[in-house]
Write an enzyme that holds these catalytic residues in place. Sequence first.
Site, PDB file in Angstrom:
ATOM      1  N   ASP A 145       4.467  40.550 -14.970  1.00  0.00           N
ATOM      2  CA  ASP A 145       5.407  39.721 -15.728  1.00  0.00           C
ATOM      3  C   ASP A 145       5.525  38.333 -15.102  1.00  0.00           C
ATOM      4  OD1 ASP A 145       7.086  39.143 -17.872  1.00  0.00           O
ATOM      5  OD2 ASP A 145       8.884  39.860 -16.841  1.00  0.00           O
ATOM      6  N   LEU A 146       4.401  37.767 -14.725  1.00  0.00           N
ATOM      7  CA  LEU A 146       4.397  36.439 -14.141  1.00  0.00           C
ATOM      8  C   LEU A 146       4.662  35.416 -15.245  1.00  0.00           C
ATOM      9  CD1 LEU A 146       3.949  35.273 -11.323  1.00  0.00           C
ATOM     10  CD2 LEU A 146       1.578  34.899 -11.945  1.00  0.00           C
TER      11      LEU A 146
END
Length: 178
Positions: A24-25
Site C-alpha cells: 500500500d505504498l
Amino acid sequence: AARVMFAVLGSLDEAHRKGVVHRDLKPSNVFLQKTDRGERVRVLDFGIARHGASTTLTEPGMIMGTPAYMSPEQSLRDDLDGRSDLYSLGAILFEALTGRAPFTAPNPQTMILKHALMPAPRLSDVADGLPRELEGVVEQLLAKNPEHRPRTSEQVIELLRPFTARRAVARPRTDADQ
C-alpha cells in the site's frame, strides 16, 4: 524527488530483503519529518504488508491497497514480490515529477483497470523540463509486467543516481500548451 525516493527505496530494500511487501505504498505513507539535522523520510503504514506470498489477510475476491498506486498484479493475485512496491513507487515518482497521478478514474474499479490495461502516460506528455532518461526510469517502474521492472530497490537507486546532481524544473502542461 530523487533524495526522497532514495530514502523510500532504502526502507523498501530492508523490507524486501526480509521478504516483506508493503502492498500500500502511496504518497500519504511517505512521511517527511523535520529533525535537528534536516529532514528524515519515513515509510509508514505496513498494516497490509505481508511476508512473501502469504494470503492470511485477504479472502478470495478481496482487494487490499490503494487503487491509484496499485500494481497491475496486485489487483489480480495476492502472491506479490517487491516489484509490486516498485510499481507503486513509480506512480508516486510520476506524481512527484508532474503534479498528477499517472491515472485518474471516477471509481476504484476503473482505476484498477487503467493500471492493469492502459500504458501510463509519458512524463513528456504531462510536464516539460524533465530529462528524457528519467522518463525511461519511470517507464520501467510502471511496466505492466513485473518481469520488465527493476528487480530490486538497489537497481532503482542506481537508475536514479544520475539525477541527484541535476536541478531540472518540471512545468506541468496546461490546456493552453496543447
